[in-house]
Design a protein around this motif. Structure first.
Motif, PDB file in Angstrom:
ATOM      1  N   GLN A  62      13.207  11.022  14.894  1.00 40.14           N
ATOM      2  CA  GLN A  62      13.139  11.630  13.570  1.00 40.14           C
ATOM      3  C   GLN A  62      12.163  10.857  12.698  1.00 40.14           C
ATOM      4  OE1 GLN A  62      16.867  12.539  11.648  1.00 40.14           O
ATOM      5  NE2 GLN A  62      15.932  12.460   9.619  1.00 40.14           N
ATOM      6  N   ILE A  63      11.198  11.576  12.146  1.00 37.26           N
ATOM      7  CA  ILE A  63      10.184  10.952  11.295  1.00 37.26           C
ATOM      8  C   ILE A  63      10.773  10.693   9.915  1.00 37.26           C
ATOM      9  CG2 ILE A  63       7.963  11.347  10.143  1.00 37.26           C
ATOM     10  CD1 ILE A  63       7.081  12.835  12.685  1.00 37.26           C
ATOM     11  N   VAL A  64      10.504   9.515   9.390  1.00 34.89           N
ATOM     12  CA  VAL A  64      10.940   9.147   8.040  1.00 34.89           C
ATOM     13  C   VAL A  64       9.757   9.471   7.113  1.00 34.89           C
ATOM     14  CG1 VAL A  64      11.829   7.303   6.566  1.00 34.89           C
ATOM     15  CG2 VAL A  64      12.398   7.331   9.013  1.00 34.89           C
ATOM     16  N   LEU A  65       9.767  10.684   6.576  1.00 36.39           N
ATOM     17  CA  LEU A  65       8.616  11.191   5.838  1.00 36.39           C
ATOM     18  C   LEU A  65       8.227  10.345   4.632  1.00 36.39           C
ATOM     19  CD1 LEU A  65       9.211  15.030   6.034  1.00 36.39           C
ATOM     20  CD2 LEU A  65       7.336  13.737   7.046  1.00 36.39           C
ATOM     21  N   HIS A  66       9.207   9.819   3.907  1.00 39.82           N
ATOM     22  CA  HIS A  66       8.856   9.073   2.695  1.00 39.82           C
ATOM     23  C   HIS A  66       8.154   7.737   2.992  1.00 39.82           C
ATOM     24  CE1 HIS A  66      12.847   7.282   3.500  1.00 39.82           C
ATOM     25  NE2 HIS A  66      12.339   6.212   2.897  1.00 39.82           N
ATOM     26  N   GLN A  67       8.103   7.351   4.257  1.00 41.96           N
ATOM     27  CA  GLN A  67       7.380   6.130   4.631  1.00 41.96           C
ATOM     28  C   GLN A  67       5.909   6.404   4.960  1.00 41.96           C
ATOM     29  OE1 GLN A  67       8.299   3.009   4.486  1.00 41.96           O
ATOM     30  NE2 GLN A  67      10.397   3.435   3.874  1.00 41.96           N
ATOM     31  N   LEU A  68       5.539   7.677   4.953  1.00 40.25           N
ATOM     32  CA  LEU A  68       4.160   8.041   5.258  1.00 40.25           C
ATOM     33  C   LEU A  68       3.422   8.351   3.964  1.00 40.25           C
ATOM     34  CD1 LEU A  68       4.855  10.355   8.315  1.00 40.25           C
ATOM     35  CD2 LEU A  68       4.314   7.922   8.317  1.00 40.25           C
ATOM     36  N   SER A  69       2.146   8.026   3.928  1.00 42.21           N
ATOM     37  CA  SER A  69       1.355   8.187   2.709  1.00 42.21           C
ATOM     38  C   SER A  69       0.638   9.527   2.616  1.00 42.21           C
ATOM     39  CB  SER A  69       0.299   7.080   2.614  1.00 42.21           C
ATOM     40  OG  SER A  69       0.929   5.833   2.580  1.00 42.21           O
ATOM     41  N   ASN A  70       0.369  10.160   3.766  1.00 42.95           N
ATOM     42  CA  ASN A  70      -0.401  11.396   3.728  1.00 42.95           C
ATOM     43  C   ASN A  70      -0.206  12.171   5.029  1.00 42.95           C
ATOM     44  OD1 ASN A  70      -2.259  10.204   5.657  1.00 42.95           O
ATOM     45  ND2 ASN A  70      -3.081   9.034   3.934  1.00 42.95           N
ATOM     46  N   LEU A  71      -0.819  13.347   5.073  1.00 42.19           N
ATOM     47  CA  LEU A  71      -0.683  14.202   6.249  1.00 42.19           C
ATOM     48  C   LEU A  71      -1.402  13.627   7.469  1.00 42.19           C
ATOM     49  CD1 LEU A  71      -1.056  17.661   4.507  1.00 42.19           C
ATOM     50  CD2 LEU A  71       1.018  16.711   5.535  1.00 42.19           C
ATOM     51  N   GLU A  72      -2.446  12.852   7.251  1.00 46.58           N
ATOM     52  CA  GLU A  72      -3.153  12.225   8.373  1.00 46.58           C
ATOM     53  C   GLU A  72      -2.230  11.241   9.094  1.00 46.58           C
ATOM     54  OE1 GLU A  72      -4.561  12.441   5.242  1.00 46.58           O
ATOM     55  OE2 GLU A  72      -5.912  14.076   5.766  1.00 46.58           O
ATOM     56  N   GLU A  73      -1.461  10.476   8.324  1.00 44.80           N
ATOM     57  CA  GLU A  73      -0.501   9.561   8.957  1.00 44.80           C
ATOM     58  C   GLU A  73       0.567  10.333   9.718  1.00 44.80           C
ATOM     59  OE1 GLU A  73      -0.836   5.815   5.844  1.00 44.80           O
ATOM     60  OE2 GLU A  73       1.135   6.708   6.186  1.00 44.80           O
ATOM     61  N   LEU A  74       1.012  11.445   9.149  1.00 48.59           N
ATOM     62  CA  LEU A  74       1.999  12.276   9.846  1.00 48.59           C
ATOM     63  C   LEU A  74       1.431  12.749  11.182  1.00 48.59           C
ATOM     64  CD1 LEU A  74       4.651  13.869  10.051  1.00 48.59           C
ATOM     65  CD2 LEU A  74       3.561  15.676   8.695  1.00 48.59           C
ATOM     66  N   GLU A  75       0.207  13.213  11.171  1.00 44.85           N
ATOM     67  CA  GLU A  75      -0.421  13.681  12.407  1.00 44.85           C
ATOM     68  C   GLU A  75      -0.556  12.536  13.421  1.00 44.85           C
ATOM     69  OE1 GLU A  75      -4.296  16.187  14.002  1.00 44.85           O
ATOM     70  OE2 GLU A  75      -4.159  15.663  11.870  1.00 44.85           O
ATOM     71  N   ARG A  76      -1.020  11.388  12.971  1.00 49.28           N
ATOM     72  CA  ARG A  76      -1.165  10.242  13.875  1.00 49.28           C
ATOM     73  C   ARG A  76       0.172   9.831  14.487  1.00 49.28           C
ATOM     74  NH1 ARG A  76      -2.731   5.987  10.741  1.00 49.28           N
ATOM     75  NH2 ARG A  76      -2.284   4.683  12.514  1.00 49.28           N
ATOM     76  N   LEU A  77       1.227   9.863  13.659  1.00 51.24           N
ATOM     77  CA  LEU A  77       2.555   9.489  14.165  1.00 51.24           C
ATOM     78  C   LEU A  77       3.053  10.509  15.179  1.00 51.24           C
ATOM     79  CD1 LEU A  77       5.023   7.699  14.243  1.00 51.24           C
ATOM     80  CD2 LEU A  77       5.836   8.800  12.140  1.00 51.24           C
ATOM     81  N   ILE A  78       2.867  11.775  14.901  1.00 55.83           N
ATOM     82  CA  ILE A  78       3.277  12.814  15.854  1.00 55.83           C
ATOM     83  C   ILE A  78       2.529  12.643  17.178  1.00 55.83           C
ATOM     84  CG2 ILE A  78       3.114  15.302  16.346  1.00 55.83           C
ATOM     85  CD1 ILE A  78       3.868  15.751  13.361  1.00 55.83           C
ATOM     86  N   VAL A  79       1.239  12.403  17.091  1.00 55.38           N
ATOM     87  CA  VAL A  79       0.445  12.203  18.318  1.00 55.38           C
ATOM     88  C   VAL A  79       0.960  10.976  19.077  1.00 55.38           C
ATOM     89  CG1 VAL A  79      -1.851  11.579  19.183  1.00 55.38           C
ATOM     90  CG2 VAL A  79      -1.587  13.414  17.495  1.00 55.38           C
ATOM     91  N   GLU A  80       1.225   9.901  18.346  1.00 57.86           N
ATOM     92  CA  GLU A  80       1.715   8.679  18.990  1.00 57.86           C
ATOM     93  C   GLU A  80       3.070   8.921  19.674  1.00 57.86           C
ATOM     94  OE1 GLU A  80       3.297   4.417  17.409  1.00 57.86           O
ATOM     95  OE2 GLU A  80       1.237   4.909  16.851  1.00 57.86           O
TER      96      GLU A  80
END
Length: 193
Positions: free
Chosen positions: A172-190
């Motif tokens: 489960q991604i902790v969204l409030h720890q990410l700064s932007n959509l690029e970080e979300l994408e990088r985390l999903i890819v990882e």
């Protein structure tokens, strides 16, 4: 030449400095579920939720870009929450779920005077999206079963807030720890690699 080398060094350094390393327990948490066999992203959301509306389309595009399975679970919130879930199932059955959700989000967040308040309003949104709403209006058992599947997943994953993004069934991604959509994408890819 010296300036070019300096520029390249600074570029590489700045990328390294600003590129965060994702940490288990901070940027994502492991859930007590078995991981899925295929890489997938589950989005628990409601079209009535503002943050959900902001992340929905970019997340769909990310998933498509990386060839991942997208499992969208609509959370029934508010007086027409169950109706929205049922309408989503009908649209999904006809392959128009993204058009339906996008139109619904647009009506709720950008055309406040068109926010669906009744089941008939939801049926109108289906019709605008080219969906045959007959099964929605008849409340077929198949639709009810699929909505119950949604609600079972919501309980199983203990969803308390939306949007909630779960990768591979157990991260489960902790969204409030990410700064932007690029970080979300990088985390999903990882997490899906």
């Amino acid at each position: 030449m010296k300036n070019i080398l300096l520029y390249l060094a600074l570029s590489l350094f700045s990328t390294a400095v600003f590129s965060i390393q994702f940490e288990k327990g901070k940027h994502y948490v492991t859930l007590p579920h078995s991981p899925t066999i295929d890489a997938q992203v589950m989005l628990f959301h409601s079209p009535y939720c503002g943050p959900c509306a902001m992340v929905h389309r970019p997340l769909v595009e990310m998933v498509q870009k990386h060839g991942l399975i997208f499992n969208e679970i609509v959370v029934g919130m508010g007086p027409v929450g169950r109706d929205v879930q049922e309408a989503f199932v009908v649209a999904q059955g006809q392959g128009t779920e993204q058009a339906f959700i996008e139109e619904l989000i647009h009506r709720i967040h950008f055309r406040r005077d068109q926010t669906p308040k009744f089941r008939s309003d939801i049926a109108d949104v289906l019709e605008v999206c080219g969906v045959n709403s007959q099964s929605f209006e008849q409340r077929c058992n198949q639709i009810q079963d699929k909505v119950e599947d949604f609600n079972s997943l919501i309980k199983e994953y203990r969803i308390r807030a939306t949007p909630t993004i779960v990768v591979n069934g157990n991260q489960q991604i902790v969204l409030h720890q990410l700064s932007n959509l690029e970080e979300l994408e990088r985390l999903i890819v990882e997490l899906t690699s």
